[in-house]
Structures are given as structure tokens and as C-alpha cells.
Design a protein around this motif. Structure first.
Motif, PDB file in Angstrom:
ATOM      1  N   GLU A 111       0.976  -1.194   0.050  1.00  4.15           N
ATOM      2  CA  GLU A 111       0.047  -0.028  -0.010  1.00  4.15           C
ATOM      3  C   GLU A 111       0.796   1.190   0.059  1.00  4.15           C
ATOM      4  OE1 GLU A 111      -3.608   1.939   2.627  1.00  4.15           O
ATOM      5  OE2 GLU A 111      -2.094   0.628   3.399  1.00  4.15           O
ATOM      6  N   ALA A 112       1.659   1.227   0.863  1.00  4.11           N
ATOM      7  CA  ALA A 112       2.708   2.383   0.905  1.00  4.11           C
ATOM      8  C   ALA A 112       3.656   2.703  -0.516  1.00  4.11           C
ATOM      9  CB  ALA A 112       3.821   2.322   2.037  1.00  4.11           C
ATOM     10  N   GLU A 113       3.962   1.568  -1.120  1.00  2.00           N
ATOM     11  CA  GLU A 113       4.694   1.649  -2.191  1.00  2.00           C
ATOM     12  C   GLU A 113       3.589   2.088  -3.527  1.00  2.00           C
ATOM     13  OE1 GLU A 113       7.896   1.294  -2.934  1.00  2.00           O
ATOM     14  OE2 GLU A 113       8.600   0.497  -1.128  1.00  2.00           O
ATOM     15  N   ILE A 114       2.627   1.744  -3.255  1.00  2.00           N
ATOM     16  CA  ILE A 114       1.705   2.178  -4.521  1.00  2.00           C
ATOM     17  C   ILE A 114       1.179   3.710  -4.186  1.00  2.00           C
ATOM     18  CG2 ILE A 114      -0.958   2.026  -5.226  1.00  2.00           C
ATOM     19  CD1 ILE A 114      -0.207  -1.022  -5.092  1.00  2.00           C
ATOM     20  N   MET A 115       0.767   3.892  -2.826  1.00  2.00           N
ATOM     21  CA  MET A 115       0.191   5.155  -2.659  1.00  2.00           C
ATOM     22  C   MET A 115       1.319   6.355  -2.611  1.00  2.00           C
ATOM     23  SD  MET A 115      -2.771   4.894  -2.472  1.00  2.00           S
ATOM     24  CE  MET A 115      -3.413   6.667  -1.954  1.00  2.00           C
ATOM     25  N   TYR A 116       2.536   6.164  -1.953  1.00  2.00           N
ATOM     26  CA  TYR A 116       3.655   7.186  -1.799  1.00  2.00           C
ATOM     27  C   TYR A 116       4.874   7.113  -2.904  1.00  2.00           C
ATOM     28  CZ  TYR A 116       0.278   7.293   2.011  1.00  2.00           C
ATOM     29  OH  TYR A 116      -0.956   7.358   2.863  1.00  2.00           O
ATOM     30  N   GLY A 117       5.098   5.884  -3.058  1.00  2.00           N
ATOM     31  CA  GLY A 117       6.298   5.731  -3.825  1.00  2.00           C
ATOM     32  C   GLY A 117       6.165   5.586  -5.389  1.00  2.00           C
ATOM     33  N   HIS A 118       4.798   5.477  -5.740  1.00  2.00           N
ATOM     34  CA  HIS A 118       4.248   5.303  -7.039  1.00  2.00           C
ATOM     35  C   HIS A 118       5.173   4.303  -7.742  1.00  2.00           C
ATOM     36  CE1 HIS A 118       1.671   8.790  -6.654  1.00  2.00           C
ATOM     37  NE2 HIS A 118       2.849   9.391  -6.196  1.00  2.00           N
ATOM     38  N   THR A 119       5.754   3.088  -6.905  1.00  2.00           N
ATOM     39  CA  THR A 119       6.432   2.113  -7.597  1.00  2.00           C
ATOM     40  C   THR A 119       5.690   1.173  -8.329  1.00  2.00           C
ATOM     41  OG1 THR A 119       7.507   2.317  -5.390  1.00  2.00           O
ATOM     42  CG2 THR A 119       8.130   0.427  -6.636  1.00  2.00           C
ATOM     43  N   PRO A 120       6.205   0.853  -9.529  1.00  2.00           N
ATOM     44  CA  PRO A 120       5.559  -0.426 -10.261  1.00  2.00           C
ATOM     45  C   PRO A 120       5.408  -1.725  -9.389  1.00  2.00           C
ATOM     46  CG  PRO A 120       7.100   0.521 -11.758  1.00  2.00           C
ATOM     47  CD  PRO A 120       7.414   1.182 -10.111  1.00  2.00           C
ATOM     48  N   LEU A 121       4.225  -2.267  -9.801  1.00  2.00           N
ATOM     49  CA  LEU A 121       3.755  -3.528  -8.945  1.00  2.00           C
ATOM     50  C   LEU A 121       4.999  -4.497  -9.017  1.00  2.00           C
ATOM     51  CD1 LEU A 121       1.380  -4.212  -7.438  1.00  2.00           C
ATOM     52  CD2 LEU A 121       0.352  -5.173  -9.338  1.00  2.00           C
ATOM     53  N   HIS A 122       5.527  -4.749 -10.079  1.00  2.00           N
ATOM     54  CA  HIS A 122       6.603  -5.859  -9.856  1.00  2.00           C
ATOM     55  C   HIS A 122       7.802  -5.632  -9.092  1.00  2.00           C
ATOM     56  CE1 HIS A 122       9.492  -4.104 -12.923  1.00  2.00           C
ATOM     57  NE2 HIS A 122       8.581  -3.573 -13.339  1.00  2.00           N
ATOM     58  N   THR A 123       8.043  -4.198  -9.278  1.00  2.00           N
ATOM     59  CA  THR A 123       9.410  -3.568  -8.291  1.00  2.00           C
ATOM     60  C   THR A 123       8.885  -3.557  -6.934  1.00  2.00           C
ATOM     61  OG1 THR A 123       9.923  -2.268 -10.170  1.00  2.00           O
ATOM     62  CG2 THR A 123      10.999  -1.666  -7.998  1.00  2.00           C
ATOM     63  N   ALA A 124       7.606  -3.328  -6.591  1.00  2.00           N
ATOM     64  CA  ALA A 124       7.258  -3.053  -5.324  1.00  2.00           C
ATOM     65  C   ALA A 124       7.125  -4.625  -4.556  1.00  2.00           C
ATOM     66  CB  ALA A 124       6.001  -2.589  -5.147  1.00  2.00           C
ATOM     67  N   SER A 125       6.532  -5.572  -5.359  1.00  2.00           N
ATOM     68  CA  SER A 125       6.811  -6.868  -5.036  1.00  2.00           C
ATOM     69  C   SER A 125       8.081  -7.694  -4.580  1.00  2.00           C
ATOM     70  CB  SER A 125       6.060  -7.814  -5.747  1.00  2.00           C
ATOM     71  OG  SER A 125       4.735  -7.517  -6.301  1.00  2.00           O
ATOM     72  N   GLN A 126       9.030  -7.210  -5.523  1.00  2.00           N
ATOM     73  CA  GLN A 126      10.552  -7.670  -5.317  1.00  2.00           C
ATOM     74  C   GLN A 126      11.096  -7.155  -4.200  1.00  2.00           C
ATOM     75  OE1 GLN A 126      12.791  -6.442  -8.903  1.00  2.00           O
ATOM     76  NE2 GLN A 126      13.118  -8.660  -9.285  1.00  2.00           N
ATOM     77  N   GLN A 127      10.922  -5.937  -3.824  1.00  2.00           N
ATOM     78  CA  GLN A 127      11.394  -5.275  -2.750  1.00  2.00           C
ATOM     79  C   GLN A 127      10.710  -5.970  -1.250  1.00  2.00           C
ATOM     80  OE1 GLN A 127      10.498  -0.929  -3.486  1.00  2.00           O
ATOM     81  NE2 GLN A 127      12.143  -0.805  -4.712  1.00  2.00           N
ATOM     82  N   ILE A 128       9.514  -6.107  -1.353  1.00  2.00           N
ATOM     83  CA  ILE A 128       8.710  -6.630  -0.522  1.00  2.00           C
ATOM     84  C   ILE A 128       9.164  -7.947  -0.202  1.00  2.00           C
ATOM     85  CG2 ILE A 128       6.281  -7.383   0.310  1.00  2.00           C
ATOM     86  CD1 ILE A 128       5.060  -5.172  -1.000  1.00  2.00           C
ATOM     87  N   ALA A 129       9.327  -8.930  -1.199  1.00  2.00           N
ATOM     88  CA  ALA A 129      10.040 -10.114  -1.084  1.00  2.00           C
ATOM     89  C   ALA A 129      11.231 -10.205  -0.286  1.00  2.00           C
ATOM     90  CB  ALA A 129      10.106 -10.862  -2.344  1.00  2.00           C
ATOM     91  N   LYS A 130      12.124  -9.510  -0.538  1.00  2.00           N
ATOM     92  CA  LYS A 130      13.401  -9.276   0.283  1.00  2.00           C
ATOM     93  C   LYS A 130      13.344  -8.873   1.711  1.00  2.00           C
ATOM     94  CE  LYS A 130      15.861  -7.840  -3.968  1.00  2.00           C
ATOM     95  NZ  LYS A 130      16.517  -6.540  -4.512  1.00  2.00           N
TER      96      LYS A 130
END
Length: 171
Positions: free
Chosen positions: A43-62
């Protein structure tokens, strides 16, 4: 001396079996907490970081421990491969990883329903869907903690006591 060694081995084996059986009740609340943290990060990545979904998912997985990290890693890889949609990638990742998780069908349904909305809406609507999934997972976590308190100690004790019973029957 041999009888004593056999008794110790029997007791160790049945106690270990009880602990392994109780592990499901220990892991489920922990994994739900991890999923909630992951969705909050998403949610934070989408709302505030405007990060693409695949990049956000990769960061979360780490940031997460297995098996929850595997879900987001698989999701990110599915998106990188050019999956038809985020929904399809999420469903495939969920099916691939689900057997390694200690959760019930109700959590699967919540996550599947969440995946159906991924990438289809604007950021505000996506945030609402994430919050809805978080609310459902919070209720599931409460249920999991209740089940853990009820069953975990019982299964561990049952394993130990079954070993004692078996030793008494064999002596």
C-alpha cells in the motif's frame, strides 16, 4: 540399559511428533502477520512511492521470511515474464506457494479476492481493496491466535504423554 535407551528414543520421537504437529498452529499467526505487513508495505509503495507493481513486490519479498516472501517473489517474476494481467500472475503465484504455507482456505479466499483487484483500479481504489484485505486478515489472525492458544500446548503435551503411555505398555 537397552530398555532405557529404547524408552528415551520412543519418548523423544513422540515428543518431536507432537511439536511438529503443533508447528502449524505456531506458524499460521506468524505468516498472517507477515502477509499483513507485506500488504501494508505494498500500500505504501503504491500510494506514496508510485512504484510499479513488480518492483514493489520484489522489494517486499526481500523484507520477508519464507514462505510469504516466496509468494511476492513469484508474483514479481510472473509480472516480469509478461503475464496476461496482475490478477493472473497473483493467482498463479498463490497456487504455486500455497502448499508451503500453514494457512487455511479462508486466508486463501481473502488473498485470491485481493488478487482479483490488483492493477485494475486507480491508487485510491487499490488502497481501499488493500485495507479490506487487511481487515479480513486481521480477523483471521485473531482466529489463528485463538486456535494456537487452544491447540498448541495440547498437541505438544499429547506427543509427550503418548510416548509415556507407549513406554509403559512396552515395559
Amino acid at each position: 540399559m537397552l530398555k532405557l535407551l529404547g524408552a528415551v528414543l520412543i519418548l523423544a520421537a513422540t515428543t518431536w511428533t507432537g511439536i511438529e504437529a503443533a508447528k502449524v498452529y505456531t506458524e499460521r499467526p506468524r505468516q498472517i502477520r507477515q502477509l499483513r505487513a507485506a500488504l501494508q508495505s505494498l500500500e505504501a509503495e503504491i500510494m506514496y512511492g508510485h512504484t510499479p507493481l513488480h518492483t514493489a513486490s520484489q522489494q517486499i519479498a526481500k523484507q520477508l521470511a519464507k514462505p510469504v516472501s516466496c509468494l511476492f517473489d513469484s508474483f514479481s517474476k510472473q509480472l516480469d515474464r509478461g503475464s496476461d494481467s496482475a490478477k493472473t500472475a497473483w493467482e498463479q503465484s498463490l497456487k504455486k506457494v500455497w502448499n508451503t504455507m500453514s494457512m487455511k482456505k479462508s486466508e486463501y479466499d481473502v488473498l485470491k479476492q485481493f488478487g482479483e483487484t490488483l492493477g485494475l483500479h486507480d491508487r485510491v481504489s487499490q488502497q481501499k481493496h488493500i485495507k479490506l484485505a487487511l481487515n479480513h486478515l486481521e480477523a483471521a489472525e485473531t482466529d489463528a491466535e485463538r486456535a494456537q492458544a487452544k491447540n498448541e500446548k495440547m498437541l505438544k503435551s499429547l506427543g509427550f504423554l503418548a510416548g509415556l503411555l507407549l513406554i509403559l505398555l512396552l515395559m
